[in-house]
Design a protein around this motif. Structure first.
Motif, short mmCIF file in Angstrom:
data_model
loop_
_atom_site.label_atom_id
_atom_site.label_comp_id
_atom_site.label_asym_id
_atom_site.label_seq_id
_atom_site.Cartn_x
_atom_site.Cartn_y
_atom_site.Cartn_z
N ASP A 1 1.27 -1.55 0.17
CA ASP A 1 0.25 0.33 -0.11
C ASP A 1 1.38 1.60 -0.23
OD1 ASP A 1 -1.84 -1.44 0.07
OD2 ASP A 1 -1.91 -1.44 1.70
N ARG A 2 0.35 2.15 -0.65
CA ARG A 2 1.30 3.64 -0.97
C ARG A 2 0.90 4.49 -1.86
NH1 ARG A 2 7.39 3.81 -0.62
NH2 ARG A 2 8.21 1.97 -0.07
N SER A 3 0.93 5.35 -1.24
CA SER A 3 -0.06 6.90 -1.88
C SER A 3 0.86 7.67 -2.42
CB SER A 3 -0.34 7.91 -0.42
OG SER A 3 1.06 8.37 0.01
N GLU A 4 0.11 8.17 -3.04
CA GLU A 4 0.70 9.02 -4.76
C GLU A 4 0.94 10.26 -4.30
OE1 GLU A 4 -1.78 8.68 -8.08
OE2 GLU A 4 -1.69 6.43 -7.81
N PRO A 5 1.94 11.20 -4.79
CA PRO A 5 3.46 10.51 -5.51
C PRO A 5 4.08 9.35 -5.00
CG PRO A 5 3.91 12.91 -5.00
CD PRO A 5 1.82 12.34 -4.49
N ILE A 6 4.49 8.46 -6.41
CA ILE A 6 5.16 7.27 -5.98
C ILE A 6 6.41 7.95 -6.84
CG2 ILE A 6 5.75 5.03 -5.83
CD1 ILE A 6 2.86 5.01 -5.39
N SER A 7 8.29 8.15 -6.25
CA SER A 7 8.73 7.98 -6.34
C SER A 7 9.69 7.05 -6.85
CB SER A 7 9.89 9.36 -5.90
OG SER A 7 11.26 9.09 -6.75
N VAL A 8 9.88 6.77 -8.38
CA VAL A 8 10.10 5.34 -8.95
C VAL A 8 11.81 4.89 -9.23
CG1 VAL A 8 9.99 3.38 -10.49
CG2 VAL A 8 8.07 4.37 -9.61
N LYS A 9 12.72 4.55 -8.63
CA LYS A 9 14.29 4.72 -8.92
C LYS A 9 14.37 2.98 -9.33
CE LYS A 9 18.00 7.03 -8.57
NZ LYS A 9 19.32 7.81 -7.27
N ILE A 10 15.03 3.00 -10.53
CA ILE A 10 15.26 1.77 -10.97
C ILE A 10 16.77 1.96 -10.92
CG2 ILE A 10 16.44 -0.10 -13.24
CD1 ILE A 10 13.18 -0.41 -11.83
N VAL A 11 17.64 1.30 -10.49
CA VAL A 11 19.26 1.00 -10.38
C VAL A 11 19.87 -0.85 -11.15
CG1 VAL A 11 21.12 1.34 -8.73
CG2 VAL A 11 19.61 2.91 -8.37
N THR A 12 20.51 -0.32 -11.92
CA THR A 12 21.07 -1.32 -12.00
C THR A 12 22.67 -1.97 -11.80
OG1 THR A 12 22.35 -0.24 -14.47
CG2 THR A 12 20.33 -1.04 -14.62
N GLY A 13 23.03 -2.88 -12.23
CA GLY A 13 24.20 -3.86 -11.85
C GLY A 13 25.23 -2.75 -11.72
N PRO A 14 25.64 -2.16 -13.30
CA PRO A 14 26.80 -1.57 -13.39
C PRO A 14 26.25 0.33 -12.24
CG PRO A 14 25.60 -2.26 -15.35
CD PRO A 14 25.03 -2.75 -14.13
N GLY A 15 24.92 0.37 -11.52
CA GLY A 15 25.26 1.65 -11.03
C GLY A 15 24.60 3.27 -12.63
N VAL A 16 24.52 2.41 -13.25
CA VAL A 16 23.19 3.62 -14.00
C VAL A 16 21.42 3.55 -13.93
CG1 VAL A 16 21.60 3.97 -16.21
CG2 VAL A 16 24.71 2.79 -16.01
N THR A 17 20.99 4.53 -13.54
CA THR A 17 19.98 4.95 -13.24
C THR A 17 18.99 5.39 -13.74
OG1 THR A 17 19.89 7.12 -11.79
CG2 THR A 17 20.99 4.89 -10.68
N ALA A 18 17.81 4.95 -13.72
CA ALA A 18 16.49 5.96 -13.83
C ALA A 18 15.00 6.16 -12.90
CB ALA A 18 15.99 4.71 -15.13
N THR A 19 14.82 6.89 -13.43
CA THR A 19 14.15 8.18 -11.87
C THR A 19 12.25 8.42 -13.06
OG1 THR A 19 15.31 8.27 -10.82
CG2 THR A 19 13.91 9.48 -9.51
N GLU A 20 11.55 8.08 -12.28
CA GLU A 20 9.95 8.89 -12.66
C GLU A 20 9.16 8.78 -11.41
OE1 GLU A 20 7.19 7.48 -15.14
OE2 GLU A 20 8.81 7.41 -16.14
#
Length: 154
Positions: A132-151
């Motif tokens: 259960d989460r309230s919006e807005p939700i900050s999403v961050k993906i972190v890959t093995g080499p350390g490259v990220t994407a955020t939304e």
């Protein structure tokens, strides 16, 4: 004075040669360690340069309890990535209990410990969390080499 001066000089000369040998060995080992570290850093930099991920979609299904949050990420780089080395953070909190699937041209595969660990270029990885989460939700993906994407959703 004869032998004691000659013997003392010989001992000092032998000690100086042994010390020079130890100094050379130590200096060479240090130089070799620095060279190895530079090669590893260069390889890591190249891997990060060839890695790119893009968050394609974030969904938040509140019709189920607990809520289901699904994040779909596309591997836009030229490197294959590890599914298990890819992490999800929601509002800055690391998510442990996730379900992962990889979408390929041949269909959808279960990913992680019970399935594939390989995430090829142009494939999509979907990571789902039941929480259960309230919006807005900050999403961050972190890959093995350390490259990220955020939304931020929505």
């Amino acid at each position: 004075m004869g032998f004691s001066v000659s013997g003392g000089t010989a001992i000092i000369l032998i000690a100086a040669v042994a010390s020079a040998g130890m100094l050379y060995t130590t200096a060479y080992n240090g130089y070799e360690s620095v060279q190895d570290a530079n090669e590893i850093e260069s390889a890591s930099d190249l891997e990060r340069a060839n890695t790119e991920v893009e968050i394609v979609n974030v969904t938040h299904d509140t019709s189920v309890s607990p809520d289901e949050i699904a994040v779909t990420v596309r591997n836009e780089g030229s490197n294959s990535l590890s599914v298990t080395d890819t992490d999800l953070l929601l509002n800055g909190t690391y998510q442990i209990n996730t379900t992962r699937t990889v979408s390929t041209d041949d269909g959808t595969l279960t990913a992680g410990a019970d399935g594939t660990d390989l995430w090829q270029p142009q494939e999509e990885l979907t990571i789902s969390v039941r929480e259960d989460r309230s919006e807005p939700i900050s999403v961050k993906i972190v890959t093995g080499p350390g490259v990220t994407a955020t939304e931020v959703y929505p």
